[in-house]
Design an enzyme around this catalytic site. Structure first.
Site, PDB file in Angstrom:
ATOM      1  N   ARG A   1      28.442 -13.686 -38.132  1.00  0.00           N
ATOM      2  CA  ARG A   1      28.924 -12.790 -39.034  1.00  0.00           C
ATOM      3  C   ARG A   1      30.249 -13.523 -39.383  1.00  0.00           C
ATOM      4  O   ARG A   1      31.269 -13.764 -38.595  1.00  0.00           O
ATOM      5  CB  ARG A   1      29.324 -11.343 -38.054  1.00  0.00           C
ATOM      6  CG  ARG A   1      30.352 -10.595 -39.034  1.00  0.00           C
ATOM      7  CD  ARG A   1      29.572  -9.893 -40.392  1.00  0.00           C
ATOM      8  NE  ARG A   1      28.430  -9.281 -40.002  1.00  0.00           N
ATOM      9  CZ  ARG A   1      27.534  -8.669 -40.587  1.00  0.00           C
ATOM     10  NH1 ARG A   1      27.818  -8.869 -41.997  1.00  0.00           N
ATOM     11  NH2 ARG A   1      26.721  -7.769 -40.256  1.00  0.00           N
TER      12      ARG A   1
ATOM     13  N   GLN B   1      16.888 -10.342 -44.110  1.00  0.00           N
ATOM     14  CA  GLN B   1      17.817 -10.093 -45.272  1.00  0.00           C
ATOM     15  C   GLN B   1      18.581 -11.471 -45.756  1.00  0.00           C
ATOM     16  O   GLN B   1      18.638 -12.105 -44.575  1.00  0.00           O
ATOM     17  CB  GLN B   1      18.753  -9.034 -44.771  1.00  0.00           C
ATOM     18  CG  GLN B   1      20.336  -8.937 -45.393  1.00  0.00           C
ATOM     19  CD  GLN B   1      20.233  -8.001 -46.363  1.00  0.00           C
ATOM     20  OE1 GLN B   1      19.501  -7.162 -47.128  1.00  0.00           O
ATOM     21  NE2 GLN B   1      21.611  -7.468 -46.531  1.00  0.00           N
TER      22      GLN B   1
ATOM     23  N   ARG C   1      19.941 -19.045 -42.803  1.00  0.00           N
ATOM     24  CA  ARG C   1      21.191 -18.633 -42.090  1.00  0.00           C
ATOM     25  C   ARG C   1      20.690 -18.472 -40.709  1.00  0.00           C
ATOM     26  O   ARG C   1      21.580 -17.979 -39.887  1.00  0.00           O
ATOM     27  CB  ARG C   1      22.018 -17.788 -42.741  1.00  0.00           C
ATOM     28  CG  ARG C   1      21.294 -16.168 -42.764  1.00  0.00           C
ATOM     29  CD  ARG C   1      22.561 -15.279 -43.232  1.00  0.00           C
ATOM     30  NE  ARG C   1      21.700 -13.804 -43.313  1.00  0.00           N
ATOM     31  CZ  ARG C   1      22.297 -12.690 -43.270  1.00  0.00           C
ATOM     32  NH1 ARG C   1      23.613 -12.648 -43.548  1.00  0.00           N
ATOM     33  NH2 ARG C   1      21.664 -11.562 -43.318  1.00  0.00           N
TER      34      ARG C   1
ATOM     35  N   HIS D   1      27.697 -17.077 -49.111  1.00  0.00           N
ATOM     36  CA  HIS D   1      28.159 -15.662 -48.732  1.00  0.00           C
ATOM     37  C   HIS D   1      29.536 -15.919 -48.122  1.00  0.00           C
ATOM     38  O   HIS D   1      29.607 -15.419 -47.102  1.00  0.00           O
ATOM     39  CB  HIS D   1      27.295 -14.886 -47.942  1.00  0.00           C
ATOM     40  CG  HIS D   1      27.396 -13.390 -47.781  1.00  0.00           C
ATOM     41  ND1 HIS D   1      28.600 -12.910 -47.294  1.00  0.00           N
ATOM     42  CD2 HIS D   1      26.687 -12.612 -48.084  1.00  0.00           C
ATOM     43  CE1 HIS D   1      28.326 -11.419 -47.008  1.00  0.00           C
ATOM     44  NE2 HIS D   1      27.115 -11.424 -47.863  1.00  0.00           N
TER      45      HIS D   1
ATOM     46  N   ASP E   1      30.920  -3.311 -53.260  1.00  0.00           N
ATOM     47  CA  ASP E   1      29.649  -4.088 -53.167  1.00  0.00           C
ATOM     48  C   ASP E   1      29.212  -4.287 -54.635  1.00  0.00           C
ATOM     49  O   ASP E   1      28.365  -3.646 -55.046  1.00  0.00           O
ATOM     50  CB  ASP E   1      28.506  -3.398 -52.047  1.00  0.00           C
ATOM     51  CG  ASP E   1      27.857  -4.467 -51.757  1.00  0.00           C
ATOM     52  OD1 ASP E   1      26.591  -4.154 -50.937  1.00  0.00           O
ATOM     53  OD2 ASP E   1      27.531  -5.668 -52.522  1.00  0.00           O
TER      54      ASP E   1
ATOM     55  N   GLU F   1      31.281 -14.621 -53.284  1.00  0.00           N
ATOM     56  CA  GLU F   1      30.062 -15.210 -53.160  1.00  0.00           C
ATOM     57  C   GLU F   1      29.587 -15.759 -54.378  1.00  0.00           C
ATOM     58  O   GLU F   1      29.536 -14.968 -55.503  1.00  0.00           O
ATOM     59  CB  GLU F   1      29.224 -14.208 -52.521  1.00  0.00           C
ATOM     60  CG  GLU F   1      29.240 -13.559 -51.192  1.00  0.00           C
ATOM     61  CD  GLU F   1      28.617 -12.442 -50.986  1.00  0.00           C
ATOM     62  OE1 GLU F   1      27.595 -12.379 -51.280  1.00  0.00           O
ATOM     63  OE2 GLU F   1      29.232 -11.512 -50.372  1.00  0.00           O
TER      64      GLU F   1
HETATM   65  O1  TA6 Z   1      26.776  -9.821 -50.247  1.00  0.00           O
HETATM   66  C1  TA6 Z   1      26.854  -8.423 -50.189  1.00  0.00           C
HETATM   67  C2  TA6 Z   1      25.681  -7.809 -49.205  1.00  0.00           C
HETATM   68  O2  TA6 Z   1      24.626  -8.031 -49.765  1.00  0.00           O
HETATM   69  C3  TA6 Z   1      26.095  -6.464 -48.853  1.00  0.00           C
HETATM   70  O3  TA6 Z   1      25.265  -5.481 -49.371  1.00  0.00           O
HETATM   71  C4  TA6 Z   1      26.133  -6.313 -47.268  1.00  0.00           C
HETATM   72  O4  TA6 Z   1      24.747  -6.086 -47.008  1.00  0.00           O
HETATM   73  C5  TA6 Z   1      26.370  -8.054 -46.901  1.00  0.00           C
HETATM   74  O5  TA6 Z   1      25.693  -8.725 -47.986  1.00  0.00           O
HETATM   75  C6  TA6 Z   1      26.168  -8.226 -45.484  1.00  0.00           C
HETATM   76  O6  TA6 Z   1      24.765  -8.601 -45.305  1.00  0.00           O
HETATM   77  P1  TA6 Z   1      24.357  -8.919 -43.931  1.00  0.00           P
HETATM   78  O7  TA6 Z   1      22.907  -9.150 -43.889  1.00  0.00           O
HETATM   79  O8  TA6 Z   1      25.142 -10.327 -43.404  1.00  0.00           O
HETATM   80  O9  TA6 Z   1      24.840  -7.893 -42.839  1.00  0.00           O
END
Ligand code: TA6
Length: 302
Positions: free
Chosen positions: A77, A98, A103, A173, A217, A276
Site C-alpha cells: 500500500r 485487481q 504488483r 499508481h 476517484d 496516476e
Molecule cells: O486508482 C484508483 C483505484 O482504482 C481506486 O478505485 C481504488 O480501488 C484504488 O485504485 C486502490 O486500489 P487497490 O487495489 O490498490 O486497493
C-alpha cells in the site's frame, strides 16, 4: 519458479558503491536502495515497486502507508504500484487480481548503471513465469526502468514478442505525499473531462483546478498534460509528467474508505493523493505483434 537471488549475490553483480545497494527489508523482501547527490529512493523487488522517494532536505515526495503489509500475494500500500496488464478489475475473470499481476509478482534485476550528473539507473524485469500463466499474455515481457536524478522517472516497457495483437492496460499508481490534503491543489486538469467512478462513471467536466474535499476517484480522459500538485502547507510544488498514457487517474479514499482498508490508516487520506499515469479500459492501447509500448511518469519538485 522465480529464482531468489541472495542479497550478497545481487550486491556483487549489481551493487555500485555509494549509489546502489541491495538489502533485506520488511517482509523479508529484497529492496534496492539508490541514492545520489540529489535524492534517495527505495524499490521493492517484490512488485517492482518504488516504496520511497525523498530529495535531500525535503519531506518525502512519495507516500507509503505505515500499515502496508509486506506479504506475497498482497499489493504494498503506497509508493508507486505497477498496475499491469490491466487497470482495475480483470475484464471477465474475477479470480484475477485487481490492477493486474505485476504488483504482486517478483521482479529480477536486469541492469544497473550510473549516467551523467549522478543519475542512477536500475532496470527490472517482471517474473516471466507469472506472465506466461496469463494465456493472453504468454510471450509478452515487462521491464521497468527507474532513473533517479534531479527527478524520479519510471518507464514501464511492455514488449509484445508474439504474432498476436494485445489490448494493453495498466497504470503507474503513484501515491504522493502532501502535508495537509485540505491545503493541496492539483493543477493541469482544468477543462478536462473525467469519468467519475463514484457516480457510475458519469462523464463530467473539470471546470477549475482539482481540490480534494471528499472521496475522489476520477479518470481524466484524453489528457497528456503535466500535473502540478501545490502543497501549500509545505510551500512546494510537485510536477508529475507522463508518457504513453491518455488518462490521468486521481484518487483519494477520504474518511470512510480509509477506514475500510486494513493497510491504510484511518487518517491516511489527509496526507496523500494518487496521481496516476494510466491506460484504462476505455483507453486501451492495442499493442501490435513485435511492438513495444512505454508507459512513463516523471515526478519532481520544482
Ligand atoms: O486508482 C484508483 C483505484 O482504482 C481506486 O478505485 C481504488 O480501488 C484504488 O485504485 C486502490 O486500489 P487497490 O487495489 O490498490 O486497493
Amino acid at each position: 519458479m522465480f529464482k531468489k537471488e541472495t542479497i550478497k549475490a545481487y550486491n556483487q553483480e549489481y551493487g555500485i558503491a555509494d549509489f546502489i545497494e541491495f538489502n533485506e527489508g520488511a517482509g523479508g523482501f529484497t529492496f534496492v536502495h539508490i541514492k545520489n547527490n540529489h535524492a534517495e529512493a527505495q524499490i521493492s523487488l517484490y512488485g517492482g515497486q518504488v516504496t520511497h522517494y525523498q530529495p535531500f532536505g525535503e519531506e518525502p515526495v512519495v507516500w507509503i502507508s505505515p500499515l502496508a503489509e509486506f506479504k506475497y500475494g498482497k499489493a504494498i500500500r503506497g509508493g508507486i504500484p505497477i498496475c499491469w496488464p490491466w487497470f482495475g478489475p480483470h475484464l471477465y475473470d474475477t479470480k484475477q487480481p485487481q490492477h493486474g499481476v505485476a504488483r504482486v509478482s517478483n521482479w529480477s534485476v536486469v541492469n544497473t548503471c550510473i549516467l551523467q550528473d549522478q543519475q542512477v539507473k536500475v532496470v527490472l524485469r517482471c517474473d516471466q513465469d507469472v506472465i506466461d500463466q496469463l494465456t493472453e499474455w504468454k510471450g509478452v515481457t515487462l521491464e521497468l526502468t527507474i532513473i533517479l536524478g534531479r527527478a524520479l522517472t519510471l518507464e514501464l516497457c511492455t514488449y509484445n514478442h508474439t504474432s498476436v495483437k494485445k489490448s494493453l492496460g495498466g497504470a503507474l499508481h503513484s501515491y504522493l505525499f502532501v502535508q495537509d490534503i485540505n491545503q493541496a491543489i492539483l493543477r493541469g486538469l482544468k477543462t478536462t473531462q473525467y469519468l467519475d467512478k463514484l457516480d457510475n462513471y458519469t462523464t463530467k467536466l473539470q471546470t477549475d483546478d482539482v481540490t480534494l474535499e471528499k472521496e475522489t476517484d476520477r479518470e481524466y480522459i484524453n489528457t497528456k498534460a503535466d500535473c502540478f500538485l501545490w502543497d501549500k502547507a509545505l510551500n512546494r510544488h510537485v510536477k508529475i509528467s507522463k508518457g504513453g498514457s491518455g488518462t490521468t487517474v486521481v484518487w483519494n479514499p477520504w474518511k470512510t474508505t480509509s477506514k475500510q482498508m486494513t493497510d491504510f490508516p484511518d487518517a491516511g487520506y489527509l496526507t496523500m493523493v494518487c496521481v496516476e499515469a494510466a491506460i484504462t479500459a476505455q483507453d486501451e492501447y492495442i499493442l501490435l505483434p513485435n511492438e513495444s509500448h512505454v508507459l512513463s511518469q516523471t515526478i519532481s519538485l520544482i
